[in-house]
Design an enzyme around this catalytic site. Structure first.
Site: not given
Length: 412
Positions: A95, A165, A340-341
């Site tokens: 990433q 971002y 993810a989690r």
């Protein structure tokens, strides 16, 4: 779900991707053995591809002072990392992006950059307006990072266009108040994101897969929303700069918990913050870190609207915890799912689901994993202490041979 899937020039062994979750395991811009072990666990656990987060394209784009930078010194460790993941049969993505107003100004030793000057209440710092020269430098830095990713053996790059971002902050009318070619209407606000993606495509061609992680909405009144995300996705597709699109939501700047549905661990967040931020989180954290109930597949309904508007392969993120959610995504036209989690809780969950279709994630969405990225990202229900080993930050802890350790790294 468990058939091979293609993203541009890349074929994955199945349709599951370990989503980018900042690991907190790199040190001074370099790969540690702890970081290698982190990603090998997911590769061994069955994912088709794991994503290394977050590799800043320039020093002033880091959201943590230890994040990987695309320097020559980092390359040996990055090669160790990619080789280790490949040895387990998985692909690996980097990433890349620039933190913009989310960047850590103190650690970077320079002001955070934003489309327009503003105060970051959460980080308690002020960002300055990026000049056109800044933007040209950062666009070029994305191309440089993508070339380095090829050199290091990565199979893909995921370009960060979300969470406010830098590129995402330019998309947001709440944050972008410029009156030049990068502000105003949506086409101008999308200019930076499109230039970044073009630089990446020009740098790597079709040697590796190119993915964009795009916000569907910021989770903040007056911010970027789905009605603008759809045309931006269509423009990116028409530009020919993407091989796949991953959709996300939320703002690390304005509404950090919008993506992370579930509990809000205020005390844990405060516990890892320096003063005076610690005191601020304890005092007004409940106003800044809002609670959103968790449901499986929580981004699916909005993502379907983008899915209907583009032909690109798409990756569903958000609440992918079971075979049922995976199958629903596939039936809805999504080519891949990102987890993810659930994988932090069980790195081998993909293998478990493949063996037993009724298997569900053990993740309880307490979100206590989130504050751990300062000491090594982990599920606190599995690892109660730091996931960094005793060698973290020491010469023997880097993912390269001792002979590659430069004496200059002993100073400072």
């Amino acid at each position: 779900m468990f058939s091979p899937g293609r993203i541009g020039p890349l074929t994955l062994r199945n349709r599951t991707i370990k989503a980018a979750t900042y690991e907190g395991l790199s040190h001074r811009g370099r790969v540690t053995q702890d970081l290698v072990d982190f990603h090998v666990a997911y590769a061994r656990g069955g994912v088709g591809m794991t994503t290394v987060a977050y590799c800043a394209v320039d020093k002033d784009g880091r959201t943590d002072r230890h994040q990987i930078l695309w320097t020559d010194e980092a390359m040996p460790g990055l090669r160790v990392l990619t080789d280790a993941v490949h040895a387990e049969g998985a692909a690996i993505s980097a990433q890349i992006g620039h933190g913009g107003p989310v960047a850590e100004a103190r650690g970077n030793g320079s002001p955070a950059l934003a489309p327009s000057a503003r105060v970051n209440v959460i980080a308690m710092n002020k960002s300055r307006e990026a000049t056109v020269a800044d933007l040209r430098r950062i666009v070029a830095a994305h191309g440089h990072a993508a070339r380095k990713a090829v050199e290091a053996g990565f199979d893909a790059v995921e370009v960060h266009l979300g969470h406010n971002y830098l590129a995402s902050s330019f998309l947001s009318p709440k944050l972008n108040h410029r009156d030049d070619e990068y502000g105003g209407g949506l086409r101008n606000r999308a200019r930076l994101a499109r230039e970044v993606m073009q630089a990446v495509r020009d740098a790597v061609g079709d040697r590796i897969a190119i993915i964009a992680k795009l916000n569907m909405d910021d989770g903040a009144p007056g911010g970027f929303w789905l009605d603008e995300a759809i045309p931006v996705a269509q423009w990116l597709e028409a530009d020919g700069t993407l091989d796949a699109l991953e959709l996300t939501a939320g703002s690390s700047l304005l509404n950090p918990m919008y993506l992370f549905k579930g509990d809000v661990p205020i005390d844990e967040f405060a516990g890892v913050m320096p003063q005076p931020i610690k005191a601020g989180v304890k005092m007004i954290g409940h106003r800044l870190l809002k609670h959103y109930p968790y449901t499986d597949g929580f981004l699916l309904e909005d993502a379907r609207q983008v899915r209907a508007a583009v032909d690109l392969p798409m990756i569903l993120l958000g609440g992918v915890t079971s075979r049922d959610v995976m199958d629903t995504a596939m039936a809805g036209g999504f080519a891949f799912v990102a987890m993810a989690r659930a994988l932090l809780r069980e790195p081998d969950l993909v293998n478990r689901i493949q063996a037993d279709a009724a298997r569900r994630s053990l993740c309880i969405h307490c979100n206590k994993c989130m504050p751990t990225n300062y000491t090594g990202t982990r599920c606190v229900l599995v690892e109660r202490r730091t996931s960094r080993t005793a060698s973290w930050g020491k010469p023997e802890g880097y993912a390269s041979s001792p002979g590659e350790w430069d004496a200059s790294h002993h100073s400072g």
